[in-house]
Scaffold this active site. Structure first.
Site, mmCIF file in Angstrom:
data_model
loop_
_atom_site.group_PDB
_atom_site.id
_atom_site.type_symbol
_atom_site.label_atom_id
_atom_site.label_comp_id
_atom_site.label_asym_id
_atom_site.label_seq_id
_atom_site.Cartn_x
_atom_site.Cartn_y
_atom_site.Cartn_z
ATOM 1 C CE LYS A 178 -3.204 -2.376 3.077
ATOM 2 N NZ LYS A 178 -3.699 -2.367 4.478
ATOM 3 C CG ASP A 209 6.791 2.245 0.511
ATOM 4 O OD1 ASP A 209 7.534 1.371 0.028
ATOM 5 O OD2 ASP A 209 6.057 2.018 1.496
ATOM 6 C CG ASP A 215 14.232 -1.053 6.251
ATOM 7 O OD1 ASP A 215 14.969 -0.150 6.657
ATOM 8 O OD2 ASP A 215 13.839 -1.964 6.983
ATOM 9 C CB VAL A 236 10.076 7.762 7.867
ATOM 10 C CG1 VAL A 236 11.389 8.383 8.304
ATOM 11 C CG2 VAL A 236 10.293 6.808 6.692
ATOM 12 N NE ARG A 276 -1.235 2.147 4.825
ATOM 13 C CZ ARG A 276 -0.185 1.348 4.631
ATOM 14 N NH1 ARG A 276 0.870 1.798 3.982
ATOM 15 N NH2 ARG A 276 -0.176 0.113 5.074
HETATM 16 P P1 IMP Z 1 12.455 -4.047 2.942
HETATM 17 O O1 IMP Z 1 12.006 -5.356 2.354
HETATM 18 O O2 IMP Z 1 13.176 -4.244 4.244
HETATM 19 O O3 IMP Z 1 13.254 -3.197 1.980
HETATM 20 O O4 IMP Z 1 11.178 -3.246 3.385
HETATM 21 C C1 IMP Z 1 10.201 -2.980 2.502
HETATM 22 C C2 IMP Z 1 8.917 -2.519 3.140
HETATM 23 O O5 IMP Z 1 8.992 -2.344 4.571
HETATM 24 C C3 IMP Z 1 8.583 -1.164 2.582
HETATM 25 O O6 IMP Z 1 7.943 -1.266 1.332
HETATM 26 C C4 IMP Z 1 7.696 -0.619 3.680
HETATM 27 O O7 IMP Z 1 6.366 -1.063 3.515
HETATM 28 C C5 IMP Z 1 8.259 -1.196 4.950
HETATM 29 N N1 IMP Z 1 9.163 -0.224 5.617
HETATM 30 C C6 IMP Z 1 10.499 -0.248 5.686
HETATM 31 N N2 IMP Z 1 10.994 0.820 6.357
HETATM 32 C C7 IMP Z 1 9.913 1.550 6.720
HETATM 33 C C8 IMP Z 1 9.753 2.789 7.449
HETATM 34 O O8 IMP Z 1 10.699 3.471 7.883
HETATM 35 N N3 IMP Z 1 8.464 3.215 7.606
HETATM 36 C C9 IMP Z 1 7.380 2.526 7.140
HETATM 37 N N4 IMP Z 1 7.488 1.380 6.453
HETATM 38 C C10 IMP Z 1 8.740 0.883 6.248
HETATM 39 MG MG MG Z 2 4.401 -1.113 4.996
#
Ligand code: IMP
Ligand code: MG
Length: 182
Positions: free
Chosen positions: A46, A103, A106, A156, A168
């Site tokens: 989302k 978005d 991470d 964040v 959101r």
């Molecule tokens: P990743 O797989 O660790 O790169 O994380 C991906 C998903 O984790 C993103 O698409 C977000 O939905 C969520 N996410 C990671 N860091 C944040 C943050 O700082 N705030 C809110 N959602 C996050």
């Molecule tokens: Mg999320």
């Protein structure tokens, strides 16, 4: 009702900065398209919904839009790398120049998975655009073509990003007050 703004510690990126950078990203993406390009924006739900809406309006070239929803197994603030597809694309992508609109990166695990999945479907090309990136948190190296902002290792919210499905709707990118995580 309590005001959401009371839960915010500070604003990291305000509306004007978001707006300016999204315009720049749109110009960069357009400059990289060739004459025969058929651009398809793939919004990752989302979190990507607000960025997608503004980014699409900032583009001056024709483009299609589709949506995917993924969730990673893990707790509310970190990702496990095991990704589940909750909603898949409605169309085949082999004639499209796909741009994934995310978005935030991470760990990079979600995007790494998504990128491999879409590449298996043989798009004409595949690029990645993320509004935010946390370089210090990356666990895998995902080839990202366009990054809006590199941010420090802070959780964040706002502008599509949630904490436990809330915040959101904030118009900016903000850091929550530690008491919220209680
Ligand atoms: P990743 O797989 O660790 O790169 O994380 C991906 C998903 O984790 C993103 O698409 C977000 O939905 C969520 N996410 C990671 N860091 C944040 C943050 O700082 N705030 C809110 N959602 C996050
Ligand atoms: Mg999320």
């Amino acid at each position: 009702m309590r005001n959401l703004q009371n839960d915010i510690d500070y604003v990291l990126i305000d509306e004007e900065e978001l707006d300016d950078r999204i315009t720049e990203l749109a110009r960069m993406v357009e400059a990289d398209l060739d004459e025969d390009a058929h651009l398809l924006l793939v919004c990752v739900l989302k979190g990507g919904f607000m960025f997608l809406a503004d980014f699409s309006r900032a583009l001056t070239v024709p483009h299609a839009i589709d949506f995917m929803a993924v969730s990673s197994y893990g707790d509310s603030t970190s990702s496990s790398g095991v990704v589940r597809i909750n909603l898949d694309l409605k169309q085949e992508i082999n004639k499209y120049d796909v741009l994934i609109v995310e978005d935030i990166i991470d760990s990079g695990l979600t995007l790494d998975y998504l990128r491999r999945l879409l590449l298996e479907r043989n798009p004409r090309s595949l690029r990645i655009c993320t509004l935010l990136s946390k370089p210090s948190r990356h666990q895998v190296n995902v080839p990202v073509d366009y990054v809006g902002f590199e941010i420090p290792d802070e959780f964040v919210v706002g502008y599509g990003l949630d904490y436990a499905e809330m915040y959101r709707n904030l118009p900016h990118i903000a850091v929550l007050h530690p008491r919220v995580f209680g």
